[in-house]
Motif scaffolding. Structure first.
Motif, PDB file in Angstrom:
ATOM      1  N   GLY A 123     -17.003  54.154   6.856  1.00  0.00           N
ATOM      2  CA  GLY A 123     -17.729  52.998   7.355  1.00  0.00           C
ATOM      3  C   GLY A 123     -19.109  52.792   6.756  1.00  0.00           C
ATOM      4  O   GLY A 123     -19.797  51.834   7.103  1.00  0.00           O
ATOM      5  N   ALA A 124     -19.552  53.670   5.876  1.00  0.00           N
ATOM      6  CA  ALA A 124     -20.880  53.537   5.273  1.00  0.00           C
ATOM      7  C   ALA A 124     -20.761  53.565   3.749  1.00  0.00           C
ATOM      8  O   ALA A 124     -19.922  54.268   3.190  1.00  0.00           O
ATOM      9  N   TYR A 125     -21.629  52.800   3.097  1.00  0.00           N
ATOM     10  CA  TYR A 125     -21.624  52.780   1.641  1.00  0.00           C
ATOM     11  C   TYR A 125     -22.354  53.997   1.087  1.00  0.00           C
ATOM     12  O   TYR A 125     -23.420  54.375   1.570  1.00  0.00           O
ATOM     13  N   VAL A 126     -21.754  54.594   0.064  1.00  0.00           N
ATOM     14  CA  VAL A 126     -22.362  55.711  -0.655  1.00  0.00           C
ATOM     15  C   VAL A 126     -22.719  55.176  -2.037  1.00  0.00           C
ATOM     16  O   VAL A 126     -21.855  54.675  -2.766  1.00  0.00           O
ATOM     17  N   ASN A 127     -24.004  55.269  -2.390  1.00  0.00           N
ATOM     18  CA  ASN A 127     -24.468  54.809  -3.695  1.00  0.00           C
ATOM     19  C   ASN A 127     -24.062  55.832  -4.751  1.00  0.00           C
ATOM     20  O   ASN A 127     -24.365  57.018  -4.624  1.00  0.00           O
ATOM     21  N   LEU A 128     -23.377  55.367  -5.784  1.00  0.00           N
ATOM     22  CA  LEU A 128     -22.917  56.266  -6.847  1.00  0.00           C
ATOM     23  C   LEU A 128     -23.805  56.185  -8.089  1.00  0.00           C
ATOM     24  O   LEU A 128     -23.577  56.911  -9.054  1.00  0.00           O
ATOM     25  N   GLY A 129     -24.792  55.280  -8.068  1.00  0.00           N
ATOM     26  CA  GLY A 129     -25.734  55.206  -9.167  1.00  0.00           C
ATOM     27  C   GLY A 129     -25.873  53.822  -9.761  1.00  0.00           C
ATOM     28  O   GLY A 129     -25.100  52.909  -9.474  1.00  0.00           O
ATOM     29  N   ALA A 130     -26.911  53.698 -10.596  1.00  0.00           N
ATOM     30  CA  ALA A 130     -27.188  52.463 -11.345  1.00  0.00           C
ATOM     31  C   ALA A 130     -27.152  52.822 -12.824  1.00  0.00           C
ATOM     32  O   ALA A 130     -27.707  53.852 -13.240  1.00  0.00           O
TER      33      ALA A 130
END
Length: 159
Positions: A123-130
């Motif tokens: 239910g939550a977004y996990v940032n994998l990078g930019a």
């Protein structure tokens, strides 16, 4: 609610073809609905065909959702159906129509002028990078899908 005894008396089912037929008429049960699921009207109820099939085969209603493993909602072959939580089912989705990168969770971030990769877990977004390149963002997303046990079909077109 329907019982397993009722559906076993009322329907015949071929698990290899996924076709459910009315015993009384030998006609195919159900019609294809707008969202791609086959639906069956029984008395005053309207049921998704794959749920009736689950009841017929297992003797029990599914505990949660039924996932069509190949993402084809009309393909009710037994080998294509599995009992799944909403989380597991969502990890086997086709690509959203509004996706512009061609890969789920990968998008161009205008302000930063970079490709961003993220994945939704519990239910939550996990940032994998930019990333400077789209390919790097895609690779990060694929690694995230492996790490969080997404289905191999996730984000791919239905068969």
């Amino acid at each position: 609610m329907l019982t397993s005894e009722f559906v076993r008396r009322t329907f015949d089912y071929d698990p290899l073809t996924g076709i459910l037929v009315w015993r009384a008429t030998c006609r195919r049960a159900g019609t294809l609905g707008q969202r791609g699921y086959r639906r069956v009207k029984i008395e005053k109820g309207n049921y998704r065909e794959h749920r009736i099939i689950w009841l017929l085969i297992t003797g029990e209603w599914p505990t949660d959702q039924i996932d069509h493993e190949n993402q084809d909602r009309g393909d009710n072959r037994w080998a294509n159906l599995r009992d799944a939580t909403q989380t597991v089912n969502q990890r086997n989705r086709t690509l959203q129509k509004n996706n512009t990168s061609g890969v789920p969770g990968v998008a161009w971030h205008e302000r930063d002028q970079r490709w961003r990769a993220r994945i939704k877990v519990d239910g939550a977004y996990v940032n994998l990078g930019a990333f400077h390149s789209k390919d790097e963002a895609i690779l990060a997303r694929w690694e995230g899908e492996l790490k969080y046990d997404f289905h191999g079909n996730h984000g791919r077109s239905a068969a």
